[in-house]
Enzyme design. Sequence first.
Site, PDB file in Angstrom:
ATOM      1  N   GLU A 178       0.805  -1.222   0.000  1.00 32.81           N
ATOM      2  CA  GLU A 178       0.000   0.000   0.000  1.00 32.81           C
ATOM      3  C   GLU A 178       0.843   1.279   0.000  1.00 32.81           C
ATOM      4  OE1 GLU A 178      -2.888  -0.207   3.139  1.00 32.81           O
ATOM      5  OE2 GLU A 178      -3.774  -2.032   2.366  1.00 32.81           O
ATOM      6  N   GLU A 376      -5.329  -8.479   0.685  1.00 34.99           N
ATOM      7  CA  GLU A 376      -6.002  -8.087   1.936  1.00 34.99           C
ATOM      8  C   GLU A 376      -7.452  -7.815   1.637  1.00 34.99           C
ATOM      9  OE1 GLU A 376      -4.530  -4.799   4.278  1.00 34.99           O
ATOM     10  OE2 GLU A 376      -2.452  -5.475   4.049  1.00 34.99           O
TER      11      GLU A 376
HETATM   12  O1  IFM Z   1      -4.329  -2.871   9.126  1.00 30.53           O
HETATM   13  C1  IFM Z   1      -4.263  -2.396   7.829  1.00 30.53           C
HETATM   14  C2  IFM Z   1      -3.082  -2.991   7.097  1.00 30.53           C
HETATM   15  O2  IFM Z   1      -1.890  -2.768   7.766  1.00 30.53           O
HETATM   16  C3  IFM Z   1      -2.967  -2.398   5.722  1.00 30.53           C
HETATM   17  N1  IFM Z   1      -4.201  -2.481   5.006  1.00 30.53           N
HETATM   18  C4  IFM Z   1      -5.418  -2.069   5.696  1.00 30.53           C
HETATM   19  C5  IFM Z   1      -5.508  -2.726   7.046  1.00 30.53           C
HETATM   20  C6  IFM Z   1      -6.790  -2.270   7.761  1.00 30.53           C
HETATM   21  O3  IFM Z   1      -6.780  -0.895   7.940  1.00 30.53           O
END
Ligand code: IFM
Length: 471
Positions: A178, A376
């Site tokens: 990210e 994710e």
């Molecule tokens: O916890 C975070 C993660 O570290 C990165 N992506 C989003 C998740 C939820 O906010």
Amino acid sequence: MTIGREKPHPVSTTENPFPVGFRWGAATAAYQIEGAVDADGRGPSIWDTFSHTRGAIADGSTGDIACDHYNRFRDDVRLMAELGLTAYRFSIAWPRVQPTGRGAPNPAGLDFYRRLVDELLGHGIEPWPTLYHWDLPQPLEHDGGWPERDTAQRFADYAAHVHHALGDRVDRWTTLNEPWCSAFLGYGSGEHAPGRRDPIAAVRSAHHLMLAHGLACQAIREANPSAEVGTTVNLYAVSPATTSPADADAARRIDGLANRIFLDPLLRGRYPADVLDDISVATGLDHIHPDDLVTIAAPLAHLGVNYYSRYVVARSHHDGPLPLSHGAWPGADDIQFAEPHGPTTDMGWAIDPAGLTETLVRLHRDYPAVPLYVTENGAAFDDIVGPDGRVDDPQRARYIEQHLGACLDAISHGAPVRGYFVWSLLDNFEWAHGYSQRFGLVHVDYTTQRRTPKTSAHWYADVIRRHRLSP
Ligand code: IFM
């Protein structure tokens, strides 16, 4: 502001199972779970500094102990095996490997990840390391951090050290997690470490993170030309709040700053002209050197997609709420983010599985082919341990079921979706929210460090075992 797009998303009941070889995973990140911040020569990261800054974290907490995974990783791997995970996505803490961000690697830091990887392999779980999930060594921030070009080269050196140590047992590498958050929340809005509020620094960081990715690909492939190297971006579905041309333009601009600013350099080898126009007034673009885009567009073995929600946006009429993450969108202060009308998670994020299908199909339709993994996806809910010791979280199981259905829908449209990782394996340190948000399949009691698989974990284990959703 009216938003007329709240449609129920039926879970796909297709008889088609997920493709053969589909990865069933869960994800975590080093600072969010490891704790042991002083162990075995680890140096400080920007998140150590930031979380210890008064007022930075909602509940005043830090990642000093977190889930104590550093000391409990064997138990945690056993839990993963009980769930039937076929892959585990975790991140490597740069300051464990290079405590100052440069120079010779710290053998004890690398040994921890060797032990973790060996434990995973011993349980038949594929290790999916991410090299950077936001924990920049603090000395590199002293030297200017991501707005400085040299940080990209430091990252490539670090990547080479990690690959040298683990390349005999890890096949698939992810460079960044990210970059939008690192750049725009870290240097734009200041909600994340290092807490700077400087839109020019944010834009420069975004480019240097991309460059870091490209240089790390080169470094790893120099050592092993067949290494599988990819990266992970957080993508959003973006919709205009109304059919007005002004709102359509707002959606174009936010889509540019959230999605295309990373996708186009990575997959097309150029920045989108409209995004450069949007940001150049504020920043100038002299930090982008002529050959950088060739480096950044090195072929990707996979693209990781982190998906959580949709943005519905409008040109500000100055009569609504402030933009979400004000300051995180350089040059877009006149854009409003609409409050979700439908169901949300405890983070306040709209639950919109159709946006995941849209995102995956768009990647397949608009960009050169690359294997896609949802690296994710998940939801925070206020889970409670019942009197019987169980944690019943049907809403999380439902959320995951809907999003797996969205993956099936995307696959049925031809998108090459090859795996899905729940965020997260464990409840953990949710950055600026501290421990107030629980995303885990497994509940963590932070006082005792007791782990309790929630009902969603048992449900997910059943999906993995059957390799399909229930009709
Ligand atoms: O916890 C975070 C993660 O570290 C990165 N992506 C989003 C998740 C939820 O906010």
